[in-house]
Design a protein around this motif. Structure first.
Motif, PDB file in Angstrom:
ATOM      1  N   ARG A 197      -5.593 -19.776 -51.980  1.00  0.00           N
ATOM      2  CA  ARG A 197      -6.756 -19.447 -52.799  1.00  0.00           C
ATOM      3  C   ARG A 197      -7.974 -20.205 -52.275  1.00  0.00           C
ATOM      4  NH1 ARG A 197      -2.914 -21.194 -56.191  1.00  0.00           N
ATOM      5  NH2 ARG A 197      -4.164 -23.042 -56.735  1.00  0.00           N
ATOM      6  N   GLY A 198      -9.142 -19.635 -52.518  1.00  0.00           N
ATOM      7  CA  GLY A 198     -10.367 -20.296 -52.098  1.00  0.00           C
ATOM      8  C   GLY A 198     -11.057 -19.552 -50.977  1.00  0.00           C
ATOM      9  N   ASP A 199     -12.086 -20.190 -50.438  1.00  0.00           N
ATOM     10  CA  ASP A 199     -12.905 -19.582 -49.393  1.00  0.00           C
ATOM     11  C   ASP A 199     -12.213 -19.733 -48.041  1.00  0.00           C
ATOM     12  OD1 ASP A 199     -14.918 -18.450 -47.948  1.00  0.00           O
ATOM     13  OD2 ASP A 199     -16.266 -20.189 -48.073  1.00  0.00           O
ATOM     14  N   ILE A 200     -11.513 -18.696 -47.630  1.00  0.00           N
ATOM     15  CA  ILE A 200     -10.792 -18.740 -46.364  1.00  0.00           C
ATOM     16  C   ILE A 200     -10.905 -17.391 -45.660  1.00  0.00           C
ATOM     17  CG2 ILE A 200      -8.601 -18.194 -47.517  1.00  0.00           C
ATOM     18  CD1 ILE A 200      -7.260 -19.939 -45.327  1.00  0.00           C
ATOM     19  N   GLU A 201     -11.314 -17.406 -44.404  1.00  0.00           N
ATOM     20  CA  GLU A 201     -11.553 -16.174 -43.666  1.00  0.00           C
ATOM     21  C   GLU A 201     -10.273 -15.626 -43.054  1.00  0.00           C
ATOM     22  OE1 GLU A 201     -14.421 -17.073 -40.706  1.00  0.00           O
ATOM     23  OE2 GLU A 201     -16.064 -17.478 -42.120  1.00  0.00           O
ATOM     24  N   ASP A 202     -10.214 -14.323 -42.927  1.00  0.00           N
ATOM     25  CA  ASP A 202      -9.124 -13.702 -42.190  1.00  0.00           C
ATOM     26  C   ASP A 202      -9.148 -14.200 -40.744  1.00  0.00           C
ATOM     27  OD1 ASP A 202      -8.453 -12.318 -44.419  1.00  0.00           O
ATOM     28  OD2 ASP A 202      -9.046 -10.334 -43.699  1.00  0.00           O
ATOM     29  N   GLY A 203      -7.979 -14.415 -40.200  1.00  0.00           N
ATOM     30  CA  GLY A 203      -7.878 -14.911 -38.833  1.00  0.00           C
ATOM     31  C   GLY A 203      -7.807 -16.422 -38.745  1.00  0.00           C
ATOM     32  N   THR A 204      -7.981 -17.118 -39.870  1.00  0.00           N
ATOM     33  CA  THR A 204      -7.843 -18.579 -39.869  1.00  0.00           C
ATOM     34  C   THR A 204      -6.414 -18.948 -39.489  1.00  0.00           C
ATOM     35  OG1 THR A 204      -9.551 -18.870 -41.556  1.00  0.00           O
ATOM     36  CG2 THR A 204      -7.991 -20.672 -41.256  1.00  0.00           C
ATOM     37  N   GLN A 205      -6.284 -19.905 -38.604  1.00  0.00           N
ATOM     38  CA  GLN A 205      -4.957 -20.287 -38.135  1.00  0.00           C
ATOM     39  C   GLN A 205      -4.259 -21.247 -39.090  1.00  0.00           C
ATOM     40  OE1 GLN A 205      -5.989 -21.638 -34.050  1.00  0.00           O
ATOM     41  NE2 GLN A 205      -4.546 -20.060 -33.360  1.00  0.00           N
ATOM     42  N   VAL A 206      -2.949 -21.051 -39.216  1.00  0.00           N
ATOM     43  CA  VAL A 206      -2.086 -21.945 -39.988  1.00  0.00           C
ATOM     44  C   VAL A 206      -1.037 -22.493 -39.021  1.00  0.00           C
ATOM     45  CG1 VAL A 206      -0.548 -22.195 -41.958  1.00  0.00           C
ATOM     46  CG2 VAL A 206      -2.429 -20.537 -42.043  1.00  0.00           C
ATOM     47  N   PHE A 207      -0.845 -23.805 -39.054  1.00  0.00           N
ATOM     48  CA  PHE A 207       0.063 -24.457 -38.109  1.00  0.00           C
ATOM     49  C   PHE A 207       1.258 -25.046 -38.849  1.00  0.00           C
ATOM     50  CE2 PHE A 207      -4.317 -24.838 -36.697  1.00  0.00           C
ATOM     51  CZ  PHE A 207      -4.267 -24.291 -35.414  1.00  0.00           C
ATOM     52  N   LEU A 208       2.450 -24.783 -38.353  1.00  0.00           N
ATOM     53  CA  LEU A 208       3.678 -25.393 -38.862  1.00  0.00           C
ATOM     54  C   LEU A 208       4.064 -26.505 -37.887  1.00  0.00           C
ATOM     55  CD1 LEU A 208       6.035 -25.321 -40.917  1.00  0.00           C
ATOM     56  CD2 LEU A 208       7.195 -23.735 -39.349  1.00  0.00           C
ATOM     57  N   LYS A 209       4.153 -27.735 -38.401  1.00  0.00           N
ATOM     58  CA  LYS A 209       4.408 -28.876 -37.521  1.00  0.00           C
ATOM     59  C   LYS A 209       5.489 -29.769 -38.096  1.00  0.00           C
ATOM     60  CE  LYS A 209      -0.343 -28.977 -35.755  1.00  0.00           C
ATOM     61  NZ  LYS A 209      -1.473 -29.832 -35.327  1.00  0.00           N
ATOM     62  N   LYS A 210       6.027 -30.628 -37.229  1.00  0.00           N
ATOM     63  CA  LYS A 210       6.946 -31.678 -37.655  1.00  0.00           C
ATOM     64  C   LYS A 210       6.601 -32.945 -36.885  1.00  0.00           C
ATOM     65  CE  LYS A 210      10.705 -30.650 -34.379  1.00  0.00           C
ATOM     66  NZ  LYS A 210      12.142 -30.327 -34.264  1.00  0.00           N
ATOM     67  N   ILE A 211       7.193 -34.067 -37.268  1.00  0.00           N
ATOM     68  CA  ILE A 211       6.911 -35.329 -36.604  1.00  0.00           C
ATOM     69  C   ILE A 211       7.840 -35.480 -35.411  1.00  0.00           C
ATOM     70  CG2 ILE A 211       6.861 -37.833 -36.849  1.00  0.00           C
ATOM     71  CD1 ILE A 211       4.656 -36.357 -38.293  1.00  0.00           C
ATOM     72  N   GLY A 212       7.240 -35.733 -34.240  1.00  0.00           N
ATOM     73  CA  GLY A 212       8.015 -35.886 -33.017  1.00  0.00           C
ATOM     74  C   GLY A 212       8.518 -37.298 -32.825  1.00  0.00           C
ATOM     75  N   GLU A 213       9.135 -37.531 -31.661  1.00  0.00           N
ATOM     76  CA  GLU A 213       9.739 -38.820 -31.364  1.00  0.00           C
ATOM     77  C   GLU A 213       8.710 -39.942 -31.315  1.00  0.00           C
ATOM     78  OE1 GLU A 213      12.936 -39.375 -31.239  1.00  0.00           O
ATOM     79  OE2 GLU A 213      13.386 -37.251 -31.584  1.00  0.00           O
ATOM     80  N   ASP A 214       7.467 -39.621 -30.947  1.00  0.00           N
ATOM     81  CA  ASP A 214       6.422 -40.642 -30.851  1.00  0.00           C
ATOM     82  C   ASP A 214       5.640 -40.794 -32.152  1.00  0.00           C
ATOM     83  OD1 ASP A 214       5.128 -38.234 -30.833  1.00  0.00           O
ATOM     84  OD2 ASP A 214       3.858 -38.663 -29.098  1.00  0.00           O
ATOM     85  N   ASN A 215       6.210 -40.251 -33.251  1.00  0.00           N
ATOM     86  CA  ASN A 215       5.601 -40.339 -34.575  1.00  0.00           C
ATOM     87  C   ASN A 215       4.279 -39.597 -34.663  1.00  0.00           C
ATOM     88  OD1 ASN A 215       6.087 -41.251 -37.214  1.00  0.00           O
ATOM     89  ND2 ASN A 215       4.575 -42.875 -37.009  1.00  0.00           N
ATOM     90  N   GLN A 216       4.099 -38.598 -33.799  1.00  0.00           N
ATOM     91  CA  GLN A 216       2.920 -37.754 -33.813  1.00  0.00           C
ATOM     92  C   GLN A 216       3.339 -36.326 -34.172  1.00  0.00           C
ATOM     93  OE1 GLN A 216      -0.503 -38.609 -33.113  1.00  0.00           O
ATOM     94  NE2 GLN A 216       0.420 -40.584 -33.558  1.00  0.00           N
ATOM     95  N   PRO A 217       2.427 -35.549 -34.801  1.00  0.00           N
ATOM     96  CA  PRO A 217       2.779 -34.167 -35.161  1.00  0.00           C
ATOM     97  C   PRO A 217       3.004 -33.286 -33.936  1.00  0.00           C
ATOM     98  CG  PRO A 217       0.453 -34.598 -35.574  1.00  0.00           C
ATOM     99  CD  PRO A 217       1.071 -35.911 -35.234  1.00  0.00           C
ATOM    100  N   VAL A 218       4.073 -32.515 -34.001  1.00  0.00           N
ATOM    101  CA  VAL A 218       4.417 -31.584 -32.931  1.00  0.00           C
ATOM    102  C   VAL A 218       4.370 -30.169 -33.494  1.00  0.00           C
ATOM    103  CG1 VAL A 218       6.210 -30.823 -31.315  1.00  0.00           C
ATOM    104  CG2 VAL A 218       5.883 -33.275 -31.788  1.00  0.00           C
ATOM    105  N   GLU A 219       3.661 -29.274 -32.807  1.00  0.00           N
ATOM    106  CA  GLU A 219       3.511 -27.908 -33.298  1.00  0.00           C
ATOM    107  C   GLU A 219       4.817 -27.126 -33.117  1.00  0.00           C
ATOM    108  OE1 GLU A 219       0.688 -24.246 -32.027  1.00  0.00           O
ATOM    109  OE2 GLU A 219      -0.348 -26.115 -32.584  1.00  0.00           O
ATOM    110  N   VAL A 220       5.257 -26.477 -34.196  1.00  0.00           N
ATOM    111  CA  VAL A 220       6.474 -25.674 -34.177  1.00  0.00           C
ATOM    112  C   VAL A 220       6.152 -24.188 -34.081  1.00  0.00           C
ATOM    113  CG1 VAL A 220       8.537 -25.032 -35.506  1.00  0.00           C
ATOM    114  CG2 VAL A 220       7.756 -27.416 -35.487  1.00  0.00           C
ATOM    115  N   ASP A 221       5.116 -23.766 -34.835  1.00  0.00           N
ATOM    116  CA  ASP A 221       4.742 -22.354 -34.836  1.00  0.00           C
ATOM    117  C   ASP A 221       3.309 -22.226 -35.358  1.00  0.00           C
ATOM    118  OD1 ASP A 221       4.898 -19.648 -34.524  1.00  0.00           O
ATOM    119  OD2 ASP A 221       6.420 -19.302 -36.074  1.00  0.00           O
ATOM    120  N   THR A 222       2.690 -21.092 -35.081  1.00  0.00           N
ATOM    121  CA  THR A 222       1.321 -20.819 -35.532  1.00  0.00           C
ATOM    122  C   THR A 222       1.246 -19.380 -36.018  1.00  0.00           C
ATOM    123  OG1 THR A 222       0.469 -22.293 -33.812  1.00  0.00           O
ATOM    124  CG2 THR A 222      -1.116 -20.867 -34.907  1.00  0.00           C
TER     125      THR A 222
END
Length: 377
Positions: free
Chosen positions: A31-56
């Motif tokens: 809900r809210g002001d969001i345009e079509d085509g805005t990307q959504v990222f699915l991530k998890k925490i990697g071995e270096d404690n940084q976010p790793v992209e799983v899917d978009t």
């Protein structure tokens, strides 16, 4: 990308009817002001404690979808392009319904699978305690800026302390009552790392977990950390008050080897410190004063430095006028002596009697001189 802080306050044998071994589907609604085509990222925490992209994926008409297969339930995060917040969810096979306001993703409504239902239940209860903590903090800030009485500040601090204890008890009770929840493993993993609970209690809680939770990533990490905690507790017994201080040796600034047993006095202070440690440097003048006053009566000091640079170590000794024995392996917290004495933070100090028995720990300021005087005067 900023580092993720997992869950501001924290952190199955039976499957719900809509869970499936065929894979997962995240049905997202924003809900809210969001345009079509805005990307959504699915991530998890990697071995270096940084976010790793799983899917978009992309938003269309306020909706988005992720599909895939999850080998086992695991904590993941949803990020939306240009949004300032993110949402946590448990990625597991089944239909996961996600609904949120674009400006407050962290308060998303997540339903549809067992682990997400359990996760949402935990978050609801933890947020209630968090809101109470924020209210107390606001009262403390108001009392401080408006010149509130000392009694009011003390009462508010006591209230905050009680709330912190309540939260810790809440998490332990949640783990006990939900042995089939992945969030229970995440909470116990954190408690293990922070040494909030002893190894026996951690083992007892872990033993209640279902096979699926034990087999999860945090479940496996708990066992690894638990072994380290048991070793740490055993070492702590060796350096408890009343124990004979373990002997050690190391190189002094001239490269000569010095052992604790060689420098024992009637009273001996083992001082773990480092040139880079501001609290250590702030305490040094006090140790110098006590040493000068009591050295002729039998006080010896041996400094064990956790420095990373030999030059910085030697310079600090000269600058602070530390005239006693010093040793260092220039190994930071990987120092074998620090591990022997279970030291994971400095300054740390152990006061020994003439027999090398530990009689006090971590005395600073006037307390150090008072104890030395008690032993030598």
């Amino acid at each position: 990308m900023k580092k993720i802080v997992l869950l501001s306050l924290g952190f199955l044998t039976m499957l719900s009817c809509n869970e499936s071994s065929n894979g997962f589907t995240i049905n997202g609604s924003l809900r809210g002001d969001i345009e079509d085509g805005t990307q959504v990222f699915l991530k998890k925490i990697g071995e270096d404690n940084q976010p790793v992209e799983v899917d978009t994926t992309m938003v269309t008409g306020g909706k988005f979808t992720f599909k895939g297969v999850s080998e086992k339930p695991e904590l993941h995060y949803l990020f939306v392009d240009k949004a300032n917040t993110y949402a946590a969810l448990i990625l597991e096979n089944g239909d996961i319904d996600f609904e949120a306001q674009i400006d407050s993703l962290g308060f998303a409504k997540i339903e549809g699978t067992t682990q997400n239902e359990l996760f949402s239940d935990y978050m609801k209860q933890s947020r209630e305690i968090s809101q109470r903590a924020q209210s107390i903090q606001q009262d403390m800030q108001h009392a401080s800026t408006s010149g509130g009485s000392q009694e009011t500040m003390i009462a508010l601090r006591d209230e905050m302390q009680e709330l912190q204890e309540e939260y810790q008890n809440f998490e332990v009770d949640y783990i006990k009552n939900n042995p089939n929840a992945l969030i229970s493993a995440l909470l116990l993993e954190r408690a293990t790392a922070a040494k909030i609970l002893g190894s026996e209690e951690i083992q007892e809680l872990y033993n209640t977990f279902t096979p699926e939770v034990k087999d999860s990533k945090p479940g496996k990490r708990i066992i690894e950390s638990l072994e380290e905690l048991k070793k740490s507790e055993e070492q702590a017994k060796n350096t408890a008050i009343g124990a004979k201080a373990p002997n050690f040796s190391g190189p002094n600034p001239d490269g000569e080897t010095i052992a604790l047993n060689d420098v024992l006095g009637k009273v001996t202070l083992i001082d773990f410190w480092a040139a880079w440690c501001r609290p250590c440097r702030a305490e040094n003048p006090n140790i110098v004063s006590v040493y000068k006053k009591y050295h002729e009566k039998g006080l010896n000091v041996i400094g064990v430095s956790l420095d990373k640079s030999a030059d910085a170590w030697k310079k600090a000794i000269a600058d602070d006028g530390l005239e006693w024995n010093h040793i260092s392996n220039i190994a930071y917290f990987d120092d074998a002596i620090a591990r022997l004495y279970n030291v994971d933070a400095i300054p740390a100090a152990f006061l020994l009697d003439e027999n090398g028995v530990i009689v006090a720990k971590n005395l600073r300021g006037p307390a150090l001189e008072q104890k030395v005087s008690e032993l030598l005067d």
